[in-house]
Design a protein around this motif. Structure first.
Motif, PDB file in Angstrom:
ATOM      1  N   SER A 162       0.858  -1.186   0.000  1.00  0.00           N
ATOM      2  CA  SER A 162       0.000   0.000   0.000  1.00  0.00           C
ATOM      3  C   SER A 162       0.894   1.235   0.000  1.00  0.00           C
ATOM      4  N   ASP A 164       0.864   3.559   2.109  1.00  0.00           N
ATOM      5  CA  ASP A 164       1.343   3.750   3.479  1.00  0.00           C
ATOM      6  C   ASP A 164       2.532   2.851   3.798  1.00  0.00           C
ATOM      7  N   ASN A 165       2.445   1.590   3.377  1.00  0.00           N
ATOM      8  CA  ASN A 165       3.562   0.669   3.623  1.00  0.00           C
ATOM      9  C   ASN A 165       4.820   1.092   2.880  1.00  0.00           C
ATOM     10  N   LYS A 167       5.657   4.027   2.068  1.00  0.00           N
ATOM     11  CA  LYS A 167       6.226   5.190   2.756  1.00  0.00           C
ATOM     12  C   LYS A 167       7.036   4.767   3.978  1.00  0.00           C
ATOM     13  N   SER A 168       6.515   3.807   4.719  1.00  0.00           N
ATOM     14  CA  SER A 168       7.245   3.361   5.914  1.00  0.00           C
ATOM     15  C   SER A 168       8.606   2.783   5.541  1.00  0.00           C
ATOM     16  N   THR A 326      -5.323   5.760   0.908  1.00  0.00           N
ATOM     17  CA  THR A 326      -3.923   5.311   0.970  1.00  0.00           C
ATOM     18  C   THR A 326      -3.747   3.984   1.697  1.00  0.00           C
ATOM     19  N   GLU A 327      -4.765   3.543   2.424  1.00  0.00           N
ATOM     20  CA  GLU A 327      -4.638   2.273   3.146  1.00  0.00           C
ATOM     21  C   GLU A 327      -4.776   1.073   2.210  1.00  0.00           C
ATOM     22  N   SER A 346      -7.038   8.833   3.801  1.00  0.00           N
ATOM     23  CA  SER A 346      -6.766   7.496   4.341  1.00  0.00           C
ATOM     24  C   SER A 346      -7.729   6.467   3.746  1.00  0.00           C
ATOM     25  N   ASN A 542      -6.308   5.060  14.629  1.00  0.00           N
ATOM     26  CA  ASN A 542      -6.505   5.348  13.207  1.00  0.00           C
ATOM     27  C   ASN A 542      -7.898   4.968  12.706  1.00  0.00           C
TER      28      ASN A 542
END
Ligand code: NAG
Ligand code: NAG
Ligand code: NAG
Ligand code: NAG
Length: 679
Positions: A162, A164-165, A167-168, A326-327, A346, A542
């Motif tokens: 995803s 988000d992932n 980005k992490s 984004t999830e 999100s 969240n």
């Protein structure tokens, strides 16, 4: 069950919850686990030899000039459960647990998974794979920095991460001189190739009107209205989550375990609707429903599932703005959209709209829970009769409760793998028995069962913990405090728009008071014949604020390592309530519990309950009688009916009154005695 909290799509935020509860588990390693320190290594028959696979993967990695490759456990839709064709991590490692991440370098291979799976990983992986028991992304980042020299690259399939992932991971490697490289071709698939299971072929069907809350056309119009009202003026919504397309078009399928969804994407614009799906799998009825409005703004254009990226690439050429969540959207699709043409939130508007059930959907979910309660009550009575005979184990129990549900109208399958855990196994909060390791149920142990069903009208999820013998005083106290937490949260009155996170502590308060706690989340949303863990409703930081029409589980617990585990889980609907006073013009809210199965009286210490808690419990029991009683009678389940009646007898507040009267009497006597003495 609470365990969505440990799965791929939210684990980053919630790893703490997943490790807290179990980090202290100790289970003696028997000869069924590998031992890589002996020469030669000891490998049980349950491991997979991964030497050749790894070698083949490393060849591809060298071809693409990467030093490390990250293999996640999810699919291109961030699904909690995945089809066999997406079980890449399992194929690479031999490890079949539902959560984990693998990283392969040119000379090492490492798997990260949470504590519920450590033993399983040692049983299934050969010594080519190292097991890391640390928190994922930070630890994976550190490990990569250690193993991959600066100037080198790390690859991944951007369609399995995803936004988000992604980005992490890039955060973890930022300024380290190492590059994170998306490679559109999946390198595991290249190696797996000939042995890879084929994609699912079951038909994709339309849900009949009696089981839907609205026509798909109305749902589409509602989403379009939200697009128009949005200040950023999106021209399209991209849907990547499988439950989003299933919900929006009132379609269901059977592509992944437990959730009735099918592989698809959708791009919804003001004038066009594109559904990316294998069209030949749609039933005639489904096809008709989708294309009845063609041509026109309510005509669904069917396109190949694999064409979504190309279509999006073409669409973004125009003067447009795509709204994504984004999830659930993968980095692979996100990359196609120029930044200034992308509206990132999100969650997509479909996700947030789906979370609020309309009156019809609420009725459907309530009805499913009444039938589900019948099955669970049948199971509890059956256990009461059969456990003392020594004829039930965790696995046969799990199978039996699944069978009871199967007999109910509209049943379509279990909503997750049934948790059936006796004694110390219940302390492993996620434990599910198997046909090879299953503990016998006994009147001397506490037993926890967490299970649910998929019915055409709703998805259910309920946990009850029971003891048929003599629980210890501590077990009774812990159970009662868990129940008090469940009650305190269920009966709480709170303002509209309060976030679940803000009120979650009510479920823990009674435990905290005496220094107890639990290491998992307190609840999750649930669908109408969709996901048992429906994002984004729940009590985590969240999750979205609670509003009328949302359903969430409420499930506090307590786990005593090596001894027992307790969880009491109900599904509840957020409803308006009348308050004596009111600030603002929005109504105050509370919960209406829709899971209707009595709690174990043998484990309740009434003396710990407040008068208000007893009152609540009694009114809940009245509801159970009102709704489940007629259903049990209609099915002529007389014995179950009587069991239900006796287990929903109101608790007497008189106990308290009598006790205080008694005290008063004693006081009077004493004072009379004293005054007599003085006299
Ligand atoms: C593996 O074998 C070594 C050497 O025999 C032994 O010392 C160790 O305890 C074993 N480890 C496990 C997990 O069984
Ligand atoms: C689409 O579904 C049909 C019928 O199940 C199947 O034969 C075909 O291989 C599928 N096509 C793709 C591209 O998966
Ligand atoms: C909608 O679909 C029609 C027919 O395929 C196409 O010509 C048109 O460009 C599409 N419009 C948008 C806004 O995508
Ligand atoms: C246990 O279950 C597995 C997987 O479902 C099956 O292949 C196996 O035959 C079963 N074994 C026994 C002893 O029932």
């Amino acid at each position: 069950m609470s365990f969505s909290l440990c799965t791929s799509w939210v684990w980053m935020l919630l790893f703490l919850g997943c490790t807290l509860g179990q980090s202290k588990q100790t289970r003696s390693a028997g000869s069924d686990v590998r031992n890589c320190t002996t020469v030669p290594p000891y490998l049980p028959s349950t491991v997979t030899n991964t030497a050749e696979r790894l070698q083949a993967l490393r060849q591809r990695m060298q071809f693409y000039k990467i030093r490390a490759y990250i293999v996640p456990a999810t699919d291109a839709h961030m699904s909690e459960y995945i089809a066999e064709q997406d079980a890449r991590l399992a194929w690479m490692t031999g490890f079949t647990g539902s959560a984990g991440t693998g990283v392969v370098t040119l000379d090492k291979a490492t798997l990260w998974t949470d504590s519920r799976y450590w033993i399983q990983a040692e049983r299934q992986m050969d010594c080519n794979w190292e097991l890391q028991k640390a928190v994922w992304i930070p630890s994976i980042g550190e490990w990569i920095l250690q193993e991959v020299p600066a100037g080198e690259s790390i690859g991944l399939d951007p369609f399995l991460f995803s936004i988000d992932n992604w980005k992490s991971y890039s955060q973890a490697l930022r300024n380290s001189g190492r590059n994170l490289i998306p490679i559109d071709i999946n390198l595991v698939d290249l190696v797996w190739d000939a042995q890879k299971p084929p994609p699912p072929t079951h038909s994709i069907y339309a849900l009949s009107d009696e089981f839907t809350g609205n026509t798909w056309q109305n749902k589409v119009s509602e989403i379009r209205t939200q697009m128009e009202k949005h200040p950023k003026r999106p021209t399209a919504v991209l849907l990547s989550g499988l439950e989003e397309t299933a919900w929006l078009f009132n379609l269901r399928g059977d592509d992944i375990p437990y959730n009735p969804v099918f592989y698809s994407y959708a791009l919804l614009t003001k004038s066009n609707i594109s559904l990316f799906v294998n069209q030949s799998r749609l039933t005639q009825e489904a096809l008709q429903s989708l294309t009845a409005g063609c041509p026109g703004p309510l005509c669904v254009r069917l396109e190949d599932y694999n064409k979504v990226k190309a279509h999006l690439q073409n669409y973004v050429q125009g003067d447009i703005r795509v709204w994504i969540g984004t999830e659930y959207t993968t980095y692979g699709l996100f990359r196609v959209i120029p930044e200034e043409k992308c509206l990132q939130e999100s969650y997509s508007p479909v996700m947030t709209t789906k979370a609020v059930k309309n009156t019809k959907e609420q009725e459907l979910l309530r009805a499913a829970h009444v039938r589900d309660a019948v099955a669970v009550i049948q199971y509890l009575l059956w256990l009461k009769k059969n456990v003392p005979l020594g004829s039930v184990n965790e696995f046969s129990g799990a199978r039996y409760v699944d069978q009871l549900r199967q007999k109910m109208e509209h049943w379509r399958g279990p909503s997750f793998e049934t948790i059936s855990a006796s004694g110390l196994n219940a302390a492993l909060a996620h434990y599910s028995p198997s046909n090879v390791s299953s503990r016998k149920l006994s009147v001397d142990e506490m037993y926890l069962t967490d299970s649910g069903g998929q019915y055409l009208d709703g998805t259910t999820d309920i946990t009850r913990t029971v003891h048929w013998g003599a629980p210890t005083p501590f077990q009774k106290e812990a159970y009662t405090r868990v129940l008090m937490g469940n009650i305190e949260l269920s009966r709480l009155v709170f303002p509209s728009g309060t976030s679940g996170r803000m009120i979650e502590a009510f479920a823990r308060q009674a435990l905290w008071k005496v220094g107890l706690n639990y290491g998992h989340g307190t609840g999750h949303g649930i669908g109408n014949f969709l996901s048992v863990h429906e994002w984004p409703v729940g009590f985590q930081s969240n999750n979205v604020p609670l509003t009328t029409g949302m359903f969430t589980s409420i499930e506090p617990g307590y786990y005593q390592n090596g001894e027992f585990g307790i969880r009491i889980e109900d599904v509840a609907l957020v409803v308006e309530t009348q308050t004596e006073h009111k600030v603002g013009d929005k109504p105050f809210l509370t919960f209406e519990v829709v899971s209707l199965v009595p709690y174990d009286r043998n484990l309740i210490d009434v003396r710990l309950l407040s008068a208000e808690q007893i009152q609540y419990l009694n009114s809940y029991y009245k509801t159970v009688r009102q709704h489940v009683g007629p259903e049990l009678q209609r099915r002529q389940l007389q014995e179950e009916y009587e069991w239900m009646r006796s287990n929903t007898e109101p608790f007497s507040q008189g106990v308290l009154v009598a006790a205080s009267l008694g005290l008063l009497a004693v006081t009077i006597l004493i004072s009379e005695f004293l005054s007599n003495l003085q006299a």
